[in-house]
Design an enzyme around this catalytic site. Structure first.
Site, PDB file in Angstrom:
ATOM      1  N   GLU A 134       4.985  -1.484  12.835  1.00 40.92           N
ATOM      2  CA  GLU A 134       3.744  -1.661  12.079  1.00 40.92           C
ATOM      3  C   GLU A 134       2.497  -1.658  12.951  1.00 40.92           C
ATOM      4  OE1 GLU A 134       3.848  -1.143   9.139  1.00 40.92           O
ATOM      5  OE2 GLU A 134       5.923  -1.570   8.578  1.00 40.92           O
ATOM      6  N   GLY A 168       0.813  -1.204   0.000  1.00 39.87           N
ATOM      7  CA  GLY A 168       0.000   0.000   0.000  1.00 39.87           C
ATOM      8  C   GLY A 168       0.850   1.257   0.000  1.00 39.87           C
ATOM      9  N   GLU A 173       1.509   5.897   7.261  1.00 37.99           N
ATOM     10  CA  GLU A 173       2.888   6.218   6.874  1.00 37.99           C
ATOM     11  C   GLU A 173       3.402   7.443   7.615  1.00 37.99           C
ATOM     12  OE1 GLU A 173       4.258   3.843   5.258  1.00 37.99           O
ATOM     13  OE2 GLU A 173       2.276   2.938   5.005  1.00 37.99           O
ATOM     14  N   HIS A 193       4.696   6.568  10.960  1.00 34.23           N
ATOM     15  CA  HIS A 193       6.021   5.945  10.882  1.00 34.23           C
ATOM     16  C   HIS A 193       7.164   6.961  10.951  1.00 34.23           C
ATOM     17  CE1 HIS A 193       5.467   1.706  10.398  1.00 34.23           C
ATOM     18  NE2 HIS A 193       4.761   1.780   9.297  1.00 34.23           N
TER      19      HIS A 193
END
Length: 846
Positions: free
Chosen positions: A322, A265, A300, A303
């Site tokens: 994750e 993704g 994202e 992250h």
């Protein structure tokens, strides 16, 4: 592929003698379609006299110079590793090589746009693929600064982790010299280059800095880009995370790049996130996909702190990256955007994925045992992402949200720009919450398996509860009984709705937990254990509640409660406790009024799986027809232009099976059949065509004509999938050979072909493919890159057969091939799904 492995022991040994300070990497992207120039200068300290190796997957190494001395390339290089002996305290290594572009989505991927012939490049380095681009100590705990210099056509955009500098132009060629990054792990560095279009904006960080923003797309897709919306979600995410994490965004800019033929993704490259370009919507998509894009954007972005700023020491703590991003992106989506039902989506999709993964023979603790790179590759799974995120939600309920965020903030302050292990996070959470978490971690993060919770209810003649207990079970192979913080809801019919009348929140531990708080309450029409979905556990409905669900599920007013009931009945169906034919009836009778797009999407996929694999095989064909008829009826009754109407049409095309279905699909395609509010655009037209191919009402000529009309990357993938759907053994064999016997097809075509290969209403046509499949496995694993091998092994497994013969063939192969654990894991997961289907078939027949 086996020769490219790296073990944890090797990484620990290398870390004990090496500490890396900096990389200077020069890439020449002007040398044609196959190779690019790669020159790497690495500066590192080492134990004097020690020996180690640096990773470099190359076509040719021209020179290796260590501390000014030229090494014998033939002696030290094997194409995967370069051996380094007699190291000094301070070292400088220079490696000059030719590296190869890939078509697999790993390393530096090269794509040629069929629309205009333009070349687009992007890097994908997680887990071990920066070594395909430059020489590198490829492990997450050897952080360093990275300074990229890139030579490319002057008209291209070139992007990396640092802001793009003004290039030095020399005719048609230019050189971009980027500033050094902060210290990073190699897998989150990035280089993206090509004639991308870009839209720019900016925001102000919490520390007052101006953060440049960019959104990049291929030129042939730019007209479909909704940049303003993506910038809006990005700003909402920045504000949310900076407030909650109490740490300003840690990089200088934030680019988001939509790239072709991406394997996942998205990928959290520091300051340069790459996304699969299906998130640029060229046709109508479901609300589920729109919401998924928002969650992915915020995943994202999370992250940048959890993973990029602070990184795990080794891949056993991959979940720290994750799972946290899964949880953080869901809560930020729910609290900072218009998608306020994100936790319902999480329950419907992520938790369903987690429960499925956690019941496979390959299940593992959230903190997994990772012995080597192949272990971590197969652990990008429902445990690492979805179960971990679910367990974090349980942890938040356990310690409290304020204490959780305070602990996370302290974690970032203490460990920024370094590497950590699980214990580093738990120490901070214990300090802020006052909860002892070692035993919690042992039960939740260091053991595998999912518990099942059942209510045990006693009532008097009037339905008033006289005793209530929650019973907890664990599978025999994973017998851990865990503590749960959860809620129990009592629901009653009120007019036309089923609404919650009473709720209690309790701690459940042990095999039996009494709930005296519910004594004296009327039990109501529906008792829902794990109301609000705080806990990670499969739940069961008592007999009276199940009857209510089958009759009145659509009347439950709360979408999260509905998702929990959908999920409970699905779990019971998969576990052969509820007859699959009852699940088919539940869906067709109740899905029409479901309001949550992801719940619809997930449930319709489960409906198709039930009809094709779980019902008694003697009723399979009639059930598939019943489902197709039901979906078309639902589409006709749905609100004009609604998401539900759109999803029912798509699902109908995916399971069409009769001449009448074919006639409807053809009518939708040519306009002779119309639904108010439904537009047959490019992507939907492809789905209708695939449905016609599935039924045998269209074939190669129609696919070729459709591709000529849509000669794009998306069109090529849709055509590959449609060709592989041709419902004959000859068609399936041609699809199989096209991707197994040749490595020319890029990753996206391989993936689409595999999807079409298993798309069938007549599983018997796959029977002749069983022997060729097992015969090819070892060669596939030894000759193809990991992502391609995984796609082929898992995607071409002939699971639609769902019979004992396939189980026997699978077990025979596993017995004859005791080596290669990662390959065996993929096959064992596949056969486990067939064995589950056989148990469900038996329950349906009884």
């Amino acid at each position: 592929m086996p020769g490219e492995n790296l073990t944890r022991v090797e990484a620990q040994e290398r870390r004990s003698v090496v500490d890396v300070q900096s990389y200077e990497i020069e890439l020449d992207l002007t040398r044609g379609a196959e190779v690019f120039g790669s020159s790497t200068t690495v500066r590192f300290t080492a134990t004097p006299g020690a020996s180690t190796f640096i990773d470099a997957l190359t076509r040719t190494v021209h020179s290796v110079t260590l501390n000014g001395a030229a090494l014998d390339v033939a002696a030290v290089n094997d194409g995967v590793r370069i051996q380094l002996a007699d190291l000094a305290a301070e070292n400088e290594l220079v490696v000059v090589a030719d590296a190869e572009y890939t078509n697999t989505g790993e390393g530096l991927h090269r794509f040629v746009d069929p629309v205009d012939g333009e070349v687009y490049l992007y890097s994908q380095f997680e887990v071990p693929d920066s070594r395909r681009v430059f020489a590198v100590f490829e492990q997450p705990d050897l952080k360093a600064t990275f300074q990229f210099t890139v030579t490319a056509p002057a008209r291209w955009e070139v992007v990396s982790n640092q802001p793009t500098p003004e290039p030095a132009v020399d005719g048609d060629v230019a050189t971009w010299t980027f500033s050094p990054t902060p210290v990073l792990s190699s897998y989150i560095t990035a280089v993206i280059a090509g004639p991308y279009d870009v839209v720019r904006s900016e925001l102000t960080s919490s520390d007052g800095r101006t953060i440049p923003l960019g959104i990049f797309t291929r030129r042939s897709l730019t007209e479909h880009l909704d940049a303003d919306y993506i910038f809006e979600k990005t700003r909402q995410g920045f504000a949310y995370y900076e407030e909650k994490f109490r740490y300003a965004y840690p990089f200088e800019k934030y680019d988001q790049l939509f790239v072709p033929e991406f394997n996942a993704g998205a990928m959290e490259n520091a300051g340069a996130v790459t996304f699969v370009e299906t998130y640029v919507f060229r046709s109508k998509v479901t609300d589920a996909i729109k919401e998924r894009r928002v969650v992915t954007i915020l995943h994202e972005l999370a992250h940048m702190w959890f993973g990029d700023l602070v990184t795990m020491k080794w891949w056993n703590d991959l979940w720290l990256n994750e799972s946290f991003a899964e949880w953080a992106s869901t809560i930020s989506t729910a609290e900072a955007t218009e998608w306020t039902e994100a936790w319902t989506t999480f329950q419907a999709m992520e938790k369903s994925w987690a429960y499925r993964q956690d019941q496979l023979p390959s299940t593992h603790p959230v903190v997994a045992t990772i012995n080597d790179l192949e272990d971590v590759q197969v652990n990008f799974d429902g445990i690492t992402y979805a179960k971990g995120g679910s367990v974090l939600k349980q942890l938040v309920a356990w310690v409290g949200i304020d204490a959780f965020y305070a602990g996370v903030a302290a974690y970032f302050q203490k460990h920024h720009h370094s590497n950590t292990e699980l214990s580093d996070l738990l120490v901070e959470l214990e300090a802020t919450s006052g909860r002892e978490l070692t035993s919690w971690s042992e039960k939740w993060l260091e053991t595998a398996g999912v518990n099942t919770l059942r209510p045990e209810i006693e009532t008097d003649a009037d339905g008033v509860v006289t005793a209530f207990a929650v019973l907890q079970e664990a599978p025999a192979d994973y017998p851990t009984i865990r503590p749960h913080r959860l809620a129990i809801g009592l629901y009653d019919l009120d007019g036309g709705a089923l609404v919650r009348r009473h709720r209690v929140e309790i701690d459940v531990d042990g095999t039996r937990t009494e709930v005296p708080e519910l004594v004296g309450q009327h039990r109501g029409a529906l008792v829902l254990v794990n109301d609000d979905d705080l806990a990670y556990a499969k739940i069961r409905l008592d007999e009276a509640s199940l009857a209510t669900a089958l009759e009145h599920l659509a009347k439950i007013s709360d979408p999260l409660a509905r998702a929990l009931v959908w999920g409970s009945v699905w779990d019971a169906t998969r576990d052969a406790e509820t007859a699959p034919r009852d699940y088919v009836r539940l869906v067709l009778d109740n899905i029409a009024t479901e309001t949550e797009s992801t719940t619809i999407r997930t449930t319709l996929a489960q409906l198709a799986q039930t009809a094709r694999a779980y019902v008694d095989p003697s009723t399979r064909a009639s059930t598939v027809t019943e489902v197709g008829d039901g979906l078309w009826a639902l589409a006709q009754r749905a609100e004009a232009g609604s998401d539900a109407q759109f999803q029912f049409v798509k699902a109908f095309a995916g399971i069409a099976s009769t001449p009448e279905h074919a006639a409807t699909l053809q009518g939708l395609t040519d306009g002779s059949v119309a639904l108010d509010g439904l537009t047959v655009d490019t992507d939907l037209r492809w789905e209708l065509l695939e449905g016609l191919v599935l039924v045998g009402a269209a074939g190669t000529a129609e696919i070729d004509a459709a591709l000529e009309a849509d000669n794009t990357a998306n069109g090529a993938q849709a055509a590959a999938r449609a060709r592989a759907t041709i419902p004959t053994t000859e068609g399936k064999l041609a699809a199989f050979r096209s991707i197994v016997e040749s490595s020319e097809q890029p990753n996206a075509i391989v993936r689409a072909t595999a999807q079409g290969f298993v798309h069938t209403n007549d599983p018997a046509i796959l029977q002749p493919l069983v022997e060729p499949y097992f015969a090819a496995l070892t060669t596939i694993w030894e000759s193809r890159s990991y992502h391609i091998a995984d796609t082929l092994v898992s995607g071409l497994y002939p699971s639609p057969l769902a019979d004992q013969a396939l189980v026997d063939s699978s077990r025979a192969w596993l017995e004859a091939n005791p080596g290669v654990p990662a390959l065996r894991r993929i096959v064992s997961e596949s056969v486990s799904g067939v064995e589950r289907a056989l148990r469900a078939q038996a329950a349906d027949a009884s």
